[in-house]
Design an enzyme around this catalytic site. Sequence first.
Site, mmCIF file in Angstrom:
data_model
loop_
_atom_site.group_PDB
_atom_site.id
_atom_site.type_symbol
_atom_site.label_atom_id
_atom_site.label_comp_id
_atom_site.label_asym_id
_atom_site.label_seq_id
_atom_site.Cartn_x
_atom_site.Cartn_y
_atom_site.Cartn_z
ATOM 1 N N GLY A 156 0.835 -1.210 0.000
ATOM 2 C CA GLY A 156 0.000 0.000 0.000
ATOM 3 C C GLY A 156 0.864 1.253 0.000
ATOM 4 O O GLY A 156 1.935 1.268 0.598
ATOM 5 N N ASP A 213 0.243 1.797 8.676
ATOM 6 C CA ASP A 213 -0.280 1.051 9.836
ATOM 7 C C ASP A 213 0.641 1.014 11.058
ATOM 8 O O ASP A 213 0.203 0.653 12.141
ATOM 9 C CB ASP A 213 -0.594 -0.394 9.433
ATOM 10 C CG ASP A 213 -1.788 -0.466 8.501
ATOM 11 O OD1 ASP A 213 -2.630 0.443 8.563
ATOM 12 O OD2 ASP A 213 -1.867 -1.423 7.701
ATOM 13 N N THR A 249 4.530 2.108 5.484
ATOM 14 C CA THR A 249 3.143 1.669 5.644
ATOM 15 C C THR A 249 2.462 2.567 6.671
ATOM 16 O O THR A 249 3.080 2.921 7.682
ATOM 17 C CB THR A 249 3.040 0.183 6.077
ATOM 18 O OG1 THR A 249 1.720 -0.075 6.544
ATOM 19 C CG2 THR A 249 4.008 -0.181 7.184
ATOM 20 N N ASP A 300 5.152 -5.676 5.637
ATOM 21 C CA ASP A 300 5.616 -7.036 5.937
ATOM 22 C C ASP A 300 5.638 -7.955 4.714
ATOM 23 O O ASP A 300 6.566 -8.752 4.542
ATOM 24 C CB ASP A 300 4.822 -7.649 7.099
ATOM 25 C CG ASP A 300 3.328 -7.631 6.871
ATOM 26 O OD1 ASP A 300 2.875 -7.035 5.877
ATOM 27 O OD2 ASP A 300 2.601 -8.223 7.701
ATOM 28 N N ARG A 340 0.597 -4.665 -6.067
ATOM 29 C CA ARG A 340 0.713 -5.972 -5.416
ATOM 30 C C ARG A 340 0.952 -6.967 -6.551
ATOM 31 O O ARG A 340 0.235 -6.960 -7.535
ATOM 32 C CB ARG A 340 -0.560 -6.298 -4.644
ATOM 33 C CG ARG A 340 -0.973 -5.111 -3.743
ATOM 34 C CD ARG A 340 -1.622 -5.520 -2.464
ATOM 35 N NE ARG A 340 -2.184 -4.355 -1.794
ATOM 36 C CZ ARG A 340 -1.764 -3.889 -0.612
ATOM 37 N NH1 ARG A 340 -0.772 -4.465 0.028
ATOM 38 N NH2 ARG A 340 -2.337 -2.850 -0.070
ATOM 39 N N ASP A 367 2.743 -1.178 11.818
ATOM 40 C CA ASP A 367 2.626 -2.523 12.408
ATOM 41 C C ASP A 367 3.892 -3.359 12.243
ATOM 42 O O ASP A 367 3.827 -4.581 12.204
ATOM 43 C CB ASP A 367 1.409 -3.253 11.805
ATOM 44 C CG ASP A 367 1.497 -3.355 10.292
ATOM 45 O OD1 ASP A 367 2.405 -2.729 9.701
ATOM 46 O OD2 ASP A 367 0.662 -4.046 9.699
ATOM 47 N N ARG A 371 -6.366 -2.778 9.347
ATOM 48 C CA ARG A 371 -6.978 -4.103 9.221
ATOM 49 C C ARG A 371 -6.561 -5.026 10.362
ATOM 50 O O ARG A 371 -7.340 -5.807 10.868
ATOM 51 C CB ARG A 371 -6.577 -4.747 7.889
ATOM 52 C CG ARG A 371 -7.574 -4.502 6.787
ATOM 53 C CD ARG A 371 -7.033 -4.998 5.487
ATOM 54 N NE ARG A 371 -5.729 -4.391 5.224
ATOM 55 C CZ ARG A 371 -4.917 -4.697 4.244
ATOM 56 N NH1 ARG A 371 -5.220 -5.631 3.412
ATOM 57 N NH2 ARG A 371 -3.770 -4.074 4.060
HETATM 58 P P1 ATP Z 1 1.085 -2.951 3.419
HETATM 59 O O1 ATP Z 1 1.475 -3.080 4.881
HETATM 60 O O2 ATP Z 1 0.892 -1.557 3.014
HETATM 61 O O3 ATP Z 1 -0.047 -3.865 3.013
HETATM 62 P P2 ATP Z 1 2.894 -4.903 2.347
HETATM 63 O O4 ATP Z 1 4.315 -4.827 1.923
HETATM 64 O O5 ATP Z 1 2.597 -5.804 3.518
HETATM 65 O O6 ATP Z 1 2.385 -3.425 2.585
HETATM 66 P P3 ATP Z 1 1.657 -6.805 0.529
HETATM 67 O O7 ATP Z 1 0.696 -6.596 -0.573
HETATM 68 O O8 ATP Z 1 1.326 -7.766 1.607
HETATM 69 O O9 ATP Z 1 1.985 -5.343 1.108
HETATM 70 O O10 ATP Z 1 3.048 -7.278 -0.120
HETATM 71 C C1 ATP Z 1 3.630 -6.553 -1.186
HETATM 72 C C2 ATP Z 1 4.136 -7.522 -2.214
HETATM 73 O O11 ATP Z 1 5.164 -8.341 -1.639
HETATM 74 C C3 ATP Z 1 3.093 -8.503 -2.746
HETATM 75 O O12 ATP Z 1 2.288 -7.951 -3.760
HETATM 76 C C4 ATP Z 1 3.984 -9.628 -3.276
HETATM 77 O O13 ATP Z 1 4.480 -9.326 -4.566
HETATM 78 C C5 ATP Z 1 5.160 -9.614 -2.281
HETATM 79 N N1 ATP Z 1 4.942 -10.684 -1.299
HETATM 80 C C6 ATP Z 1 4.092 -10.684 -0.257
HETATM 81 N N2 ATP Z 1 4.101 -11.870 0.378
HETATM 82 C C7 ATP Z 1 4.980 -12.660 -0.292
HETATM 83 C C8 ATP Z 1 5.436 -13.999 -0.154
HETATM 84 N N3 ATP Z 1 4.990 -14.794 0.818
HETATM 85 N N4 ATP Z 1 6.353 -14.456 -1.041
HETATM 86 C C9 ATP Z 1 6.818 -13.657 -2.028
HETATM 87 N N5 ATP Z 1 6.421 -12.399 -2.226
HETATM 88 C C10 ATP Z 1 5.526 -11.881 -1.371
#
Ligand code: ATP
Length: 324
Positions: free
Chosen positions: A14, A131, A129, A106, A75, A133, A175
């Site tokens: 995000g 959040d 992020t 994360d 994503r 978190d 969330r």
């Molecule tokens: P936010 O906290 O804003 O949601 P985030 O980094 O947690 O940010 P995610 O959409 O969960 O956002 O992850 C970003 C990208 O990281 C995903 O679209 C995917 O490409 C990659 N990713 C997430 N989980 C995995 C995984 N288990 N293995 C490989 N790539 C991953």
Amino acid sequence: MKTIKNIAVLTSGGDAPGMNAGIRAVVRTGIYNNLNVFGVRRGYDGLVKGEIVPMDAKSVANIIQRGGTILKTARSEEFKSYEGRKQAYENIKKLGIDALIVIGGDGTFTGASKFIEEFDVPILGMPGTIDNDLAGTDFTIGYDTAINTVVDAVDKIRDTAESHDRVFVIEVMGRDSGLIALRSGISTGAEAVLIPELNVDYDAIMKRLDKSRKNKSSRIIIVAEGDKEGGEVVADKIKENFPHYDVRLSILGHIQRGGRPSCMDRVLASRLGVASVEGLLEGRRGEMAGLICGQVQFTPFNKAIKHIDKINENLTRIVEILSL
Ligand code: ATP
């Protein structure tokens, strides 16, 4: 250890205000250290599809004050597969990119850890992020701006609530985490704050609302979107208990992600951007740069992504004490 000459930066997950300040810091610190810096568009999706462009000092001029991310974010399902990550590796190898800096949450760091394991590419992360978190940093980039946006919106809602003697249930982002709800609740004088980390004591909330009737003409209940019930159910329950109250629901939604980053987020992103490039040059990898008690510290990705409970019980107590 291979000498690092070319690095790339991307934003993922995000969007969060301050990501641009982070990109700017990485690009300019890279140039300062005689590195070539590339920008990857749309996070891991751009890495897989080869959307990688050279960046110079001018390409990040006049962006520190802008919300969102000039590199865009996405994503990527493809990056979750080995084939996708292999394609990403081939794309960076073609351009001679030696190391990456990823700004995200994360999921972003989980993906980065796999990429390091499989292809031995040095990667450092910056916490981007709203959040807040992640472990390994007191605050994530974007959180301060987001809570100030919420405070501004709730103050405005309070004006109309006060004029009409209304009860407003306001749903805010979070969330899995109630940190946005809790801090914004304290700073707007909310009568109650409902968060995913804590079970709701409805009786206590209803009693508090009833008791405050003598002192107040407006009441604000802040509900984190990840709360077990959610704003709509909470509003319905209040209506059920107090049919004579004029209860309204307001879901703040995506305005919480946008806007000019606060001074705090700009400074945080700038410090962590500089630290990340310097960290890569010192041979660090697989870690997130964060700020703990005012000092830059590096935390391994597998620890940073642990959803530690950052809820300070003292803050929840403060809401209760001050909502008389
Ligand atoms: P936010 O906290 O804003 O949601 P985030 O980094 O947690 O940010 P995610 O959409 O969960 O956002 O992850 C970003 C990208 O990281 C995903 O679209 C995917 O490409 C990659 N990713 C997430 N989980 C995995 C995984 N288990 N293995 C490989 N790539 C991953």
